[in-house]
Design an enzyme around this catalytic site. Sequence first.
Site, mmCIF file in Angstrom:
data_model
loop_
_atom_site.group_PDB
_atom_site.id
_atom_site.type_symbol
_atom_site.label_atom_id
_atom_site.label_comp_id
_atom_site.label_asym_id
_atom_site.label_seq_id
_atom_site.Cartn_x
_atom_site.Cartn_y
_atom_site.Cartn_z
ATOM 1 N N PHE A 111 47.151 26.960 36.513
ATOM 2 C CA PHE A 111 47.115 25.965 37.806
ATOM 3 C C PHE A 111 48.013 26.530 38.878
ATOM 4 O O PHE A 111 47.896 26.084 40.076
ATOM 5 C CB PHE A 111 47.219 24.552 37.227
ATOM 6 C CG PHE A 111 48.993 24.305 37.402
ATOM 7 C CD1 PHE A 111 49.584 24.289 36.160
ATOM 8 C CD2 PHE A 111 49.411 23.866 38.559
ATOM 9 C CE1 PHE A 111 50.856 24.034 36.031
ATOM 10 C CE2 PHE A 111 50.712 23.503 38.442
ATOM 11 C CZ PHE A 111 51.742 23.484 37.518
ATOM 12 N N LYS A 112 48.919 27.406 38.641
ATOM 13 C CA LYS A 112 49.817 27.744 39.784
ATOM 14 C C LYS A 112 48.921 28.718 40.839
ATOM 15 O O LYS A 112 49.552 28.591 41.974
ATOM 16 C CB LYS A 112 50.988 28.480 39.167
ATOM 17 C CG LYS A 112 51.875 27.649 38.115
ATOM 18 C CD LYS A 112 53.220 27.994 37.959
ATOM 19 C CE LYS A 112 53.913 27.067 37.092
ATOM 20 N NZ LYS A 112 53.570 26.719 35.808
ATOM 21 N N ASP A 113 48.037 29.047 40.595
ATOM 22 C CA ASP A 113 47.033 29.824 41.530
ATOM 23 C C ASP A 113 46.627 28.840 42.571
ATOM 24 O O ASP A 113 46.596 29.484 43.771
ATOM 25 C CB ASP A 113 45.946 30.437 41.014
ATOM 26 C CG ASP A 113 45.907 31.774 39.930
ATOM 27 O OD1 ASP A 113 47.065 32.496 40.166
ATOM 28 O OD2 ASP A 113 45.422 31.644 38.866
ATOM 29 N N LEU A 116 49.528 28.777 44.818
ATOM 30 C CA LEU A 116 50.339 30.241 45.243
ATOM 31 C C LEU A 116 49.323 30.769 46.162
ATOM 32 O O LEU A 116 49.717 31.507 47.070
ATOM 33 C CB LEU A 116 51.040 30.961 44.252
ATOM 34 C CG LEU A 116 52.279 30.126 43.796
ATOM 35 C CD1 LEU A 116 52.870 30.748 42.282
ATOM 36 C CD2 LEU A 116 53.230 30.593 44.657
ATOM 37 N N THR A 144 54.226 30.938 36.819
ATOM 38 C CA THR A 144 54.551 31.037 38.261
ATOM 39 C C THR A 144 54.825 32.591 38.650
ATOM 40 O O THR A 144 54.178 32.887 39.438
ATOM 41 C CB THR A 144 56.065 30.610 38.599
ATOM 42 O OG1 THR A 144 55.787 28.979 38.234
ATOM 43 C CG2 THR A 144 56.476 30.793 40.174
#
Length: 467
Positions: A111-113, A116, A144
């Site tokens: 999910f960090k996409d 970011l 991350t």
Amino acid sequence: MRYISTRGQAPILDFRGATLAGLASDGGLYVPETWPRFTTAEIAAMAGLPYVEVAVRVCRPFTGDCLDEAALRDIFTRAYGRFAHAAVVPLKQLDHRHFLAEIFHGPTLAFKDIALQALGLVFERFLGESGAHVTVIGATSGDTGSAAIDALAGRAGVEVYMLHPHGRVSEVQRRQMTTVLDGNIHNIAIEGNFDDAQALVKAMFNDAAFAGRFPLAAVNSINWARLLFQVVYYFTTALSLGAPHRAMSYAVPTGNFGDVFAGYVAAQMGLPVERLVVATNENDILHRALSAGDYSQGVVRPTDAPSMDIQVSSNFERLLFDLAGRDAAQLAARMAEFEATKQMRLPDDQREAAARLFTSARVDAAEMIDTMRWALAHTGELLDPHTAIGLAAARRDPGPDSAGAPMVTLATAHPAKFPAAVAAATGITPALPARLADLMSRPERYDVAPAQLQAIEAYIAQRARPR
Ligand SMILES: *Cc1c(COP(=O)(O)O)cnc(C)c1O
């Protein structure tokens, strides 16, 4: 919107300043001066809109003069155009009450996409406007780092130094970082755990001489803009399930308290949220804090859900700030005490205030495996270990106390990111999506270094462009 530090001693900044600064200069975290609030009608008017349009409406109150509506739309269109699913965050039904929100359809499968990919574009835009450059320093427990590297590789004005704990991230996670060979990307494997890596990053920011030489920037989830971009999928999923006329609960696999704090922000903005279930693995500092008021740092135990192997949850400070009535002096004193003693008690009134929205659960390896097997047998879904911990906590939740509140578990990673753990639990090895099929044969580049501040600062000083 102006941004203030949770410890009250750092300059007040606008959205641009808070985004580029990351950590505040007094060691605190930037938060908006007030929580903007939508009316029920404003929320209702977002129903049925594409993800990008909801993102523009949710984020616009926070960006002031720094990013107007057109700029936000351009950034989100480009960021989420790279996702593999047209809904960006699709919902999947598991049974009459439980849903999965798949927030892992970005380029690096976690999910960090979501935050970011957008943050990389925001950085490039802000830096391009002023002709400045930044040295991004980050610590990662795996996801991350890969998401930041994918988002920042080749971006003008940005150099990246990413610290990961040597041998403690999965091979897929490591390769997603170390096979990016762009000249502006530097991977450093630290001989230590994630908390050591995070402590090194904090120490570099707090080292005035070092921070004076290089224009340091952070992309860890202490960065306010990241949390903001994560607020959006609470809105889109709730709208799909009947908000604002109906409340939802969310179960969130939690490490640094970033993702679940975004749910808290959504609730402050007027989204009807019944409960936020904070799911931890055996590294349970947040469960102890929320259930018994005991925020004391334990020893990190490596698990099959490495992105949750954390014993100091940086973003928890943002919740503590609100629980303390936004009294920065009080919080600064308590955080100084925590940093000295590694322990903090949550006063009963603050713990009770938190309990009005948050519950928590600690899920061990056996329950995680059982949940992966249950999901496969009863819904046909393969879950990654983090998502399985979230769903285990969701399924323990006693149920709706207002009529029919659905429970949405955030599916934080694609199962193919953790193939060994998924295969051990279910007997099925999930395949990497086609766009990543050659990952295991691409060449890698990284350096190993001791978990010592001087060594890491020297490594960066040899390579980075000074102010
Ligand atoms: C980062 C991460 C988490 C934890 O999220 P926080 O925002 O740190 O609480 C959970 N699951 C996965 C797969 C992650 O990458």
